[in-house]
Motif scaffolding. Structure first.
Motif, PDB file in Angstrom:
ATOM      1  N   VAL A  86       1.140  -1.531   0.305  1.00 59.19           N
ATOM      2  CA  VAL A  86      -0.260  -0.251  -0.292  1.00 59.19           C
ATOM      3  C   VAL A  86       0.689   1.294   0.018  1.00 59.19           C
ATOM      4  CG1 VAL A  86      -1.554   1.174   1.469  1.00 59.19           C
ATOM      5  CG2 VAL A  86      -1.891  -1.772   0.878  1.00 59.19           C
ATOM      6  N   VAL A  87       2.288   1.422   0.925  1.00 60.15           N
ATOM      7  CA  VAL A  87       3.078   2.245   0.665  1.00 60.15           C
ATOM      8  C   VAL A  87       3.718   2.770  -0.359  1.00 60.15           C
ATOM      9  CG1 VAL A  87       4.668   3.188   2.054  1.00 60.15           C
ATOM     10  CG2 VAL A  87       3.580   1.864   3.718  1.00 60.15           C
ATOM     11  N   LEU A  88       4.064   1.259  -0.841  1.00 54.12           N
ATOM     12  CA  LEU A  88       4.862   1.586  -2.258  1.00 54.12           C
ATOM     13  C   LEU A  88       3.884   2.213  -3.155  1.00 54.12           C
ATOM     14  CD1 LEU A  88       6.485  -2.121  -2.328  1.00 54.12           C
ATOM     15  CD2 LEU A  88       7.568   0.536  -2.475  1.00 54.12           C
ATOM     16  N   LEU A  89       2.753   1.441  -3.568  1.00 51.56           N
ATOM     17  CA  LEU A  89       1.862   2.529  -4.224  1.00 51.56           C
ATOM     18  C   LEU A  89       1.106   3.673  -4.104  1.00 51.56           C
ATOM     19  CD1 LEU A  89      -1.043  -0.944  -4.474  1.00 51.56           C
ATOM     20  CD2 LEU A  89       0.427  -0.086  -6.301  1.00 51.56           C
ATOM     21  N   ARG A  90       0.995   4.283  -3.092  1.00 52.57           N
ATOM     22  CA  ARG A  90       1.183   5.334  -2.734  1.00 52.57           C
ATOM     23  C   ARG A  90       2.506   6.247  -3.599  1.00 52.57           C
ATOM     24  NH1 ARG A  90       0.025   5.427   2.941  1.00 52.57           N
ATOM     25  NH2 ARG A  90      -1.469   4.254   2.435  1.00 52.57           N
ATOM     26  N   GLU A  91       3.597   5.406  -2.725  1.00 51.94           N
ATOM     27  CA  GLU A  91       4.486   6.081  -3.397  1.00 51.94           C
ATOM     28  C   GLU A  91       4.772   5.730  -4.933  1.00 51.94           C
ATOM     29  OE1 GLU A  91       8.090   4.534  -1.617  1.00 51.94           O
ATOM     30  OE2 GLU A  91       7.336   4.929   0.942  1.00 51.94           O
ATOM     31  N   ALA A  92       4.641   5.363  -5.489  1.00 53.79           N
ATOM     32  CA  ALA A  92       4.341   5.644  -6.737  1.00 53.79           C
ATOM     33  C   ALA A  92       3.834   6.638  -7.767  1.00 53.79           C
ATOM     34  CB  ALA A  92       4.400   4.353  -7.708  1.00 53.79           C
ATOM     35  N   ASN A  93       2.583   6.715  -7.138  1.00 56.84           N
ATOM     36  CA  ASN A  93       1.540   8.045  -8.343  1.00 56.84           C
ATOM     37  C   ASN A  93       1.442   9.508  -7.253  1.00 56.84           C
ATOM     38  OD1 ASN A  93      -0.186   6.225  -9.536  1.00 56.84           O
ATOM     39  ND2 ASN A  93      -0.233   4.548  -8.833  1.00 56.84           N
ATOM     40  N   ARG A  94       2.624   9.411  -6.179  1.00 55.72           N
ATOM     41  CA  ARG A  94       2.800  10.464  -5.613  1.00 55.72           C
ATOM     42  C   ARG A  94       3.219  11.170  -5.994  1.00 55.72           C
ATOM     43  NH1 ARG A  94       5.172   9.618  -0.374  1.00 55.72           N
ATOM     44  NH2 ARG A  94       3.450   8.972   0.513  1.00 55.72           N
ATOM     45  N   ASN A  95       3.155  13.132  -6.444  1.00 51.48           N
ATOM     46  CA  ASN A  95       3.839  14.029  -7.347  1.00 51.48           C
ATOM     47  C   ASN A  95       4.488  13.391  -8.368  1.00 51.48           C
ATOM     48  OD1 ASN A  95       3.355  15.136  -4.747  1.00 51.48           O
ATOM     49  ND2 ASN A  95       5.277  14.151  -4.110  1.00 51.48           N
ATOM     50  N   PHE A  96       3.387  13.479  -9.702  1.00 50.75           N
ATOM     51  CA  PHE A  96       3.942  12.707 -10.873  1.00 50.75           C
ATOM     52  C   PHE A  96       4.237  14.304 -11.469  1.00 50.75           C
ATOM     53  CE2 PHE A  96       3.431  11.580 -15.313  1.00 50.75           C
ATOM     54  CZ  PHE A  96       4.421  10.737 -15.293  1.00 50.75           C
ATOM     55  N   PRO A  97       5.161  14.711 -11.770  1.00 48.81           N
ATOM     56  CA  PRO A  97       6.418  15.659 -12.631  1.00 48.81           C
ATOM     57  C   PRO A  97       4.575  15.897 -13.593  1.00 48.81           C
ATOM     58  CG  PRO A  97       8.212  13.810 -13.276  1.00 48.81           C
ATOM     59  CD  PRO A  97       6.086  13.099 -12.702  1.00 48.81           C
ATOM     60  N   LYS A  98       4.586  17.529 -13.495  1.00 50.25           N
ATOM     61  CA  LYS A  98       3.430  17.511 -14.824  1.00 50.25           C
ATOM     62  C   LYS A  98       3.727  17.826 -16.588  1.00 50.25           C
ATOM     63  CE  LYS A  98       2.240  21.361 -11.405  1.00 50.25           C
ATOM     64  NZ  LYS A  98       1.490  20.768  -9.912  1.00 50.25           N
ATOM     65  N   ASP A  99       5.401  17.065 -16.766  1.00 52.17           N
ATOM     66  CA  ASP A  99       5.934  17.775 -17.592  1.00 52.17           C
ATOM     67  C   ASP A  99       5.740  16.260 -18.417  1.00 52.17           C
ATOM     68  OD1 ASP A  99       7.951  17.145 -16.474  1.00 52.17           O
ATOM     69  OD2 ASP A  99       8.861  18.800 -18.100  1.00 52.17           O
ATOM     70  N   GLY A 100       5.086  15.041 -16.778  1.00 53.93           N
ATOM     71  CA  GLY A 100       5.579  13.656 -17.143  1.00 53.93           C
ATOM     72  C   GLY A 100       4.939  12.804 -18.873  1.00 53.93           C
ATOM     73  N   ASP A 101       5.034  12.037 -19.041  1.00 55.64           N
ATOM     74  CA  ASP A 101       3.827  11.263 -19.878  1.00 55.64           C
ATOM     75  C   ASP A 101       2.669  11.369 -19.440  1.00 55.64           C
ATOM     76  OD1 ASP A 101       2.408   9.159 -21.309  1.00 55.64           O
ATOM     77  OD2 ASP A 101       4.895   8.337 -22.159  1.00 55.64           O
ATOM     78  N   LYS A 102       1.998  11.108 -19.418  1.00 51.15           N
ATOM     79  CA  LYS A 102       0.362  11.610 -19.118  1.00 51.15           C
ATOM     80  C   LYS A 102      -0.244   9.594 -19.273  1.00 51.15           C
ATOM     81  CE  LYS A 102       0.067  15.436 -17.497  1.00 51.15           C
ATOM     82  NZ  LYS A 102       0.410  16.011 -16.672  1.00 51.15           N
ATOM     83  N   GLY A 103       0.469   8.710 -20.383  1.00 53.09           N
ATOM     84  CA  GLY A 103       0.141   7.122 -20.298  1.00 53.09           C
ATOM     85  C   GLY A 103       0.987   6.516 -19.605  1.00 53.09           C
ATOM     86  N   ILE A 104       1.453   6.792 -19.113  1.00 54.73           N
ATOM     87  CA  ILE A 104       2.618   6.334 -17.865  1.00 54.73           C
ATOM     88  C   ILE A 104       1.683   6.610 -16.454  1.00 54.73           C
ATOM     89  CG2 ILE A 104       4.495   5.992 -16.535  1.00 54.73           C
ATOM     90  CD1 ILE A 104       5.536   4.719 -19.047  1.00 54.73           C
ATOM     91  N   GLN A 105       0.945   8.165 -16.435  1.00 52.58           N
ATOM     92  CA  GLN A 105       0.304   8.615 -15.102  1.00 52.58           C
ATOM     93  C   GLN A 105      -0.653   7.870 -15.105  1.00 52.58           C
ATOM     94  OE1 GLN A 105      -0.252  12.674 -14.377  1.00 52.58           O
ATOM     95  NE2 GLN A 105      -0.270  12.698 -13.094  1.00 52.58           N
TER      96      GLN A 105
END
Length: 184
Positions: A86-105
């Motif tokens: 649960v912690v890993l999943l939260r960390e993976a999705n926290r603060n995704f870069p605004k200019d990052g790949d939206k498909g990956i997000q």
């Protein structure tokens, strides 16, 4: 002079798009290859080797994917949710870069949602699927340059079926079919 300048910018922009697409395909291939690893030590070595070869933004994305994959391996081992995952999943999705790949997000959000969905914990899955849907609603009509679109739409269709959103199920499955590579 203006015409020459226009040609220069057109050439530079098209070169950037081709390079970005090639980088996305490489990243997508690494993510696909990581799906078949079933041991956390093997997974760690795989990601450490791949991360060394990529630019900084893609390194960060792979670190996020690594967290998702560890949670997926743990799900297979424990056959239930666990606090570390649960912690890993939260960390993976926290603060995704605004200019990052939206498909990956959207894929990261979907993977986290599907983790909970797999264990029938729909209330915990819902926020991740809602966030994925918000991201997907802003995708352009042509999604061919976005990463992991087929899988993202397919898993979101499963969840939409669970909450009886039949129109969305059909829409998402059609999109998944359109962007999923054919297999032999």
């Amino acid at each position: 002079m203006r015409l020459l300048l226009c040609f220069f910018f057109l050439f530079a922009f098209s070169f950037f798009i081709v390079a970005q697409t090639a980088n996305n395909k490489k990243l997508e291939q690494i993510i696909d290859d990581s799906e078949h690893l079933s041991d956390t030590a093997q997974l760690r070595l795989f990601f450490e080797q791949k991360i060394k070869t990529l630019p900084n933004l893609q390194k960060e994305i792979l670190r996020r994917v690594h967290r998702i994959r560890i949670a997926q391996i743990n799900a297979g081992i424990f056959e239930r949710t666990d606090s570390q995952s649960v912690v890993l999943l939260r960390e993976a999705n926290r603060n995704f870069p605004k200019d990052g790949d939206k498909g990956i997000q959207a894929w990261l959000q979907t993977q986290a949602g599907f983790y909970f969905y797999s264990f029938g914990q729909y209330d915990q899955a819902l926020p991740y699927f809602v966030q994925a849907r918000r991201i997907m609603d802003n995708f352009p009509k042509d999604k061919s340059h976005l990463s992991l679109i087929g899988e993202t739409y397919m898993r979101n269709a499963f969840f939409a079926g669970t909450i009886n959103d039949d129109a969305m199920v059909v829409n998402y499955l059609e999109t998944a079919l359109e962007y999923t590579p054919e297999t032999v």
